[in-house]
Write a protein that holds these residues in place. Sequence first.
Motif, PDB file in Angstrom:
ATOM      1  N   PHE A  23     -11.714   2.768  -8.810  1.00  0.00           N
ATOM      2  CA  PHE A  23     -10.851   2.719  -7.625  1.00  0.00           C
ATOM      3  C   PHE A  23      -9.446   2.364  -8.064  1.00  0.00           C
ATOM      4  CE2 PHE A  23     -13.945   3.189  -4.375  1.00  0.00           C
ATOM      5  CZ  PHE A  23     -15.115   2.647  -4.865  1.00  0.00           C
ATOM      6  N   VAL A  24      -8.598   3.356  -8.205  1.00  0.00           N
ATOM      7  CA  VAL A  24      -7.242   3.104  -8.680  1.00  0.00           C
ATOM      8  C   VAL A  24      -6.413   2.380  -7.622  1.00  0.00           C
ATOM      9  CG1 VAL A  24      -6.175   5.278  -7.976  1.00  0.00           C
ATOM     10  CG2 VAL A  24      -5.366   4.122 -10.021  1.00  0.00           C
ATOM     11  N   GLY A  25      -6.774   2.452  -6.365  1.00  0.00           N
ATOM     12  CA  GLY A  25      -6.001   1.814  -5.302  1.00  0.00           C
ATOM     13  C   GLY A  25      -6.208   0.317  -5.192  1.00  0.00           C
ATOM     14  N   ARG A  26      -7.317  -0.165  -5.708  1.00  0.00           N
ATOM     15  CA  ARG A  26      -7.648  -1.583  -5.562  1.00  0.00           C
ATOM     16  C   ARG A  26      -6.584  -2.523  -6.137  1.00  0.00           C
ATOM     17  NH1 ARG A  26     -13.859  -3.139  -6.384  1.00  0.00           N
ATOM     18  NH2 ARG A  26     -14.052  -1.619  -4.720  1.00  0.00           N
ATOM     19  N   PRO A  27      -6.070  -2.289  -7.350  1.00  0.00           N
ATOM     20  CA  PRO A  27      -5.040  -3.194  -7.874  1.00  0.00           C
ATOM     21  C   PRO A  27      -3.790  -3.261  -6.988  1.00  0.00           C
ATOM     22  CG  PRO A  27      -5.875  -1.783  -9.620  1.00  0.00           C
ATOM     23  CD  PRO A  27      -6.461  -1.280  -8.336  1.00  0.00           C
ATOM     24  N   PHE A  28      -3.454  -2.131  -6.344  1.00  0.00           N
ATOM     25  CA  PHE A  28      -2.279  -2.114  -5.475  1.00  0.00           C
ATOM     26  C   PHE A  28      -2.522  -2.931  -4.206  1.00  0.00           C
ATOM     27  CE2 PHE A  28      -2.172   1.715  -8.056  1.00  0.00           C
ATOM     28  CZ  PHE A  28      -0.964   1.535  -8.695  1.00  0.00           C
ATOM     29  N   LEU A  29      -3.727  -2.879  -3.704  1.00  0.00           N
ATOM     30  CA  LEU A  29      -4.081  -3.692  -2.532  1.00  0.00           C
ATOM     31  C   LEU A  29      -4.012  -5.171  -2.888  1.00  0.00           C
ATOM     32  CD1 LEU A  29      -5.137  -3.994   0.360  1.00  0.00           C
ATOM     33  CD2 LEU A  29      -7.451  -3.757  -0.565  1.00  0.00           C
ATOM     34  N   TYR A  30      -4.585  -5.539  -4.023  1.00  0.00           N
ATOM     35  CA  TYR A  30      -4.538  -6.938  -4.457  1.00  0.00           C
ATOM     36  C   TYR A  30      -3.091  -7.392  -4.662  1.00  0.00           C
ATOM     37  CZ  TYR A  30      -9.569  -6.521  -5.452  1.00  0.00           C
ATOM     38  OH  TYR A  30     -10.918  -6.319  -5.375  1.00  0.00           O
ATOM     39  N   ALA A  31      -2.292  -6.553  -5.297  1.00  0.00           N
ATOM     40  CA  ALA A  31      -0.887  -6.894  -5.525  1.00  0.00           C
ATOM     41  C   ALA A  31      -0.158  -7.104  -4.210  1.00  0.00           C
ATOM     42  CB  ALA A  31      -0.206  -5.791  -6.337  1.00  0.00           C
ATOM     43  N   ALA A  32      -0.419  -6.243  -3.233  1.00  0.00           N
ATOM     44  CA  ALA A  32       0.241  -6.360  -1.923  1.00  0.00           C
ATOM     45  C   ALA A  32      -0.131  -7.657  -1.234  1.00  0.00           C
ATOM     46  CB  ALA A  32      -0.139  -5.172  -1.039  1.00  0.00           C
ATOM     47  N   VAL A  33      -1.396  -8.015  -1.299  1.00  0.00           N
ATOM     48  CA  VAL A  33      -1.866  -9.228  -0.629  1.00  0.00           C
ATOM     49  C   VAL A  33      -1.292 -10.476  -1.296  1.00  0.00           C
ATOM     50  CG1 VAL A  33      -3.908 -10.635  -0.159  1.00  0.00           C
ATOM     51  CG2 VAL A  33      -3.972  -8.169   0.264  1.00  0.00           C
ATOM     52  N   VAL A  34      -1.248 -10.478  -2.616  1.00  0.00           N
ATOM     53  CA  VAL A  34      -0.833 -11.670  -3.343  1.00  0.00           C
ATOM     54  C   VAL A  34       0.673 -11.861  -3.354  1.00  0.00           C
ATOM     55  CG1 VAL A  34      -0.783 -12.749  -5.633  1.00  0.00           C
ATOM     56  CG2 VAL A  34      -2.881 -11.697  -4.791  1.00  0.00           C
ATOM     57  N   ALA A  35       1.435 -10.771  -3.578  1.00  0.00           N
ATOM     58  CA  ALA A  35       2.871 -10.959  -3.785  1.00  0.00           C
ATOM     59  C   ALA A  35       3.760  -9.906  -3.139  1.00  0.00           C
ATOM     60  CB  ALA A  35       3.161 -11.050  -5.279  1.00  0.00           C
ATOM     61  N   GLY A  36       3.204  -9.018  -2.331  1.00  0.00           N
ATOM     62  CA  GLY A  36       4.030  -8.062  -1.596  1.00  0.00           C
ATOM     63  C   GLY A  36       4.621  -6.943  -2.439  1.00  0.00           C
ATOM     64  N   PRO A  53       7.278  -6.468  -4.469  1.00  0.00           N
ATOM     65  CA  PRO A  53       7.595  -6.571  -5.901  1.00  0.00           C
ATOM     66  C   PRO A  53       6.353  -6.420  -6.787  1.00  0.00           C
ATOM     67  CG  PRO A  53       8.729  -8.289  -4.689  1.00  0.00           C
ATOM     68  CD  PRO A  53       7.773  -7.635  -3.733  1.00  0.00           C
ATOM     69  N   ALA A  54       5.242  -6.962  -6.349  1.00  0.00           N
ATOM     70  CA  ALA A  54       4.004  -6.859  -7.124  1.00  0.00           C
ATOM     71  C   ALA A  54       3.471  -5.433  -7.120  1.00  0.00           C
ATOM     72  CB  ALA A  54       2.957  -7.822  -6.586  1.00  0.00           C
ATOM     73  N   ILE A  55       3.634  -4.734  -6.007  1.00  0.00           N
ATOM     74  CA  ILE A  55       3.205  -3.332  -5.945  1.00  0.00           C
ATOM     75  C   ILE A  55       4.036  -2.504  -6.920  1.00  0.00           C
ATOM     76  CG2 ILE A  55       3.063  -1.266  -4.508  1.00  0.00           C
ATOM     77  CD1 ILE A  55       2.537  -3.168  -2.129  1.00  0.00           C
ATOM     78  N   ARG A  56       5.345  -2.742  -6.938  1.00  0.00           N
ATOM     79  CA  ARG A  56       6.207  -2.022  -7.884  1.00  0.00           C
ATOM     80  C   ARG A  56       5.794  -2.301  -9.329  1.00  0.00           C
ATOM     81  NH1 ARG A  56      10.249  -4.166  -4.773  1.00  0.00           N
ATOM     82  NH2 ARG A  56      10.679  -2.849  -2.993  1.00  0.00           N
ATOM     83  N   LYS A  57       5.460  -3.554  -9.631  1.00  0.00           N
ATOM     84  CA  LYS A  57       5.008  -3.928 -10.980  1.00  0.00           C
ATOM     85  C   LYS A  57       3.698  -3.225 -11.311  1.00  0.00           C
ATOM     86  CE  LYS A  57       4.875  -6.263 -14.813  1.00  0.00           C
ATOM     87  NZ  LYS A  57       5.730  -5.927 -15.929  1.00  0.00           N
ATOM     88  N   ALA A  58       2.777  -3.172 -10.359  1.00  0.00           N
ATOM     89  CA  ALA A  58       1.494  -2.489 -10.577  1.00  0.00           C
ATOM     90  C   ALA A  58       1.716  -1.000 -10.841  1.00  0.00           C
ATOM     91  CB  ALA A  58       0.565  -2.694  -9.382  1.00  0.00           C
ATOM     92  N   ILE A  59       2.641  -0.390 -10.114  1.00  0.00           N
ATOM     93  CA  ILE A  59       2.972   1.019 -10.337  1.00  0.00           C
ATOM     94  C   ILE A  59       3.546   1.212 -11.732  1.00  0.00           C
ATOM     95  CG2 ILE A  59       4.552   2.881  -9.656  1.00  0.00           C
ATOM     96  CD1 ILE A  59       4.167   1.865  -6.726  1.00  0.00           C
ATOM     97  N   ASP A  60       4.439   0.315 -12.145  1.00  0.00           N
ATOM     98  CA  ASP A  60       5.024   0.400 -13.485  1.00  0.00           C
ATOM     99  C   ASP A  60       3.951   0.284 -14.568  1.00  0.00           C
ATOM    100  OD1 ASP A  60       7.568   0.730 -12.476  1.00  0.00           O
ATOM    101  OD2 ASP A  60       8.132  -1.382 -12.705  1.00  0.00           O
ATOM    102  N   ILE A  61       3.002  -0.623 -14.368  1.00  0.00           N
ATOM    103  CA  ILE A  61       1.917  -0.800 -15.338  1.00  0.00           C
ATOM    104  C   ILE A  61       1.065   0.460 -15.411  1.00  0.00           C
ATOM    105  CG2 ILE A  61      -0.247  -2.037 -15.796  1.00  0.00           C
ATOM    106  CD1 ILE A  61       1.183  -4.565 -14.636  1.00  0.00           C
TER     107      ILE A  61
END
Length: 61
Positions: free
Chosen positions: A6-19, A21-29
């Motif tokens: 599930f490639v979307g799961r890390p983005f959901l976790y990032a959104a919940v934890v840090a909004g 900026p975290a989603i952008r970081k997850a995309i960069d990773i």
Amino acid sequence: MRDDPFVGRPFLYAAVVAGSPAIRKAIDILKSEIHQDMALLGAVAIDDIDGCFVVRRDRLA
């Protein structure tokens, strides 16, 4: 439960934890990992990836 990744799961976790900026970081990773994997495969562009790079799980054993 499905057993495919599930490639979307890390983005959901990032959104919940840090909004955002975290989603952008997850995309960069993810982008960095895709570029690294393509380099290891010798693929310069997405169009270079075809069926020869895909191995079915049931044929690995």
